[in-house]
Write a protein that holds these residues in place. Structure first.
Motif, short mmCIF file in Angstrom:
data_model
loop_
_atom_site.label_atom_id
_atom_site.label_comp_id
_atom_site.label_asym_id
_atom_site.label_seq_id
_atom_site.Cartn_x
_atom_site.Cartn_y
_atom_site.Cartn_z
N LYS A 164 0.85 -1.19 0.00
CA LYS A 164 0.00 0.00 0.00
C LYS A 164 0.88 1.24 0.00
O LYS A 164 1.94 1.27 0.62
N LEU A 165 0.41 2.27 -0.69
CA LEU A 165 1.11 3.55 -0.70
C LEU A 165 0.99 4.20 0.67
O LEU A 165 -0.04 4.10 1.34
N LYS A 166 2.04 4.90 1.07
CA LYS A 166 2.01 5.60 2.36
C LYS A 166 1.10 6.82 2.30
O LYS A 166 0.55 7.24 3.31
N SER A 167 0.92 7.40 1.10
CA SER A 167 0.00 8.52 0.94
C SER A 167 -0.49 8.54 -0.51
O SER A 167 0.13 7.98 -1.39
N GLY A 168 -1.60 9.20 -0.71
CA GLY A 168 -2.15 9.32 -2.05
C GLY A 168 -3.14 8.20 -2.37
O GLY A 168 -3.33 7.26 -1.60
N ASN A 169 -3.76 8.34 -3.54
CA ASN A 169 -4.73 7.35 -3.99
C ASN A 169 -4.04 6.16 -4.64
O ASN A 169 -2.99 6.31 -5.25
N GLN A 170 -4.68 5.02 -4.52
CA GLN A 170 -4.14 3.78 -5.10
C GLN A 170 -5.29 2.97 -5.65
O GLN A 170 -6.25 2.68 -4.94
N GLN A 229 6.59 5.56 -5.58
CA GLN A 229 6.18 6.26 -4.38
C GLN A 229 6.44 5.41 -3.15
O GLN A 229 6.37 4.17 -3.22
#
Length: 127
Positions: free
Chosen positions: A13-19, A62
């Motif tokens: 999973k990304l630490k921030s932002g949309n995925q 990212q």
């Protein structure tokens, strides 16, 4: 003691932002335990530790991390030449875990067997 195979689900999973897409892996591990509940406890610890090892990842350039999602299935292992499931030490020929899924069409079946990407319907065979 009995040998169990556990399917640990982990996602990046990304630490921030949309995925939109989440890479997910199922890591199958074997654990030796006195019973099913103890095997589950050991498998959860293994899954959490595996997730901790993925703290410095990147995905699509990212910063990302690995999250332990849980255990999909735990089953006793068995060697194909043994009568009692879970009773013997794992060795060559030991079935660790079995997955059941359906593939639509012989063309996709052949592509799958050749290592190509196809759509599958993953079925929980414990139902």
């Amino acid at each position: 003691m009995t040998w169990y195979a556990a399917g640990l689900f982990l996602a990046i999973k990304l630490k921030s932002g949309n995925q939109d897409v989440f890479p997910v892996s199922e890591n199958v591990v074997i654990v030796e335990a006195e019973n099913f509940d103890k095997a589950r406890e050991k498998a959860i610890i293994l899954g959490k530790n595996e997730a901790l090892s993925g703290n410095n990842l990147t995905y699509c350039g990212q910063p990302a991390f690995m999250e332990f999602l849980g255990i999909r299935k735990i089953k006793k292992t068995h060697s194909l030449d043994d009568d009692e499931i879970g009773s013997s030490q794992p060795k060559s020929g030991t079935e660790i875990i079995e997955f059941y899924f359906e593939i639509n069409g012989e063309n996709d079946l052949n592509n799958f067997c050749d290592g190509r990407r196809v759509q599958v319907n993953y079925v929980d065979d414990d139902e």
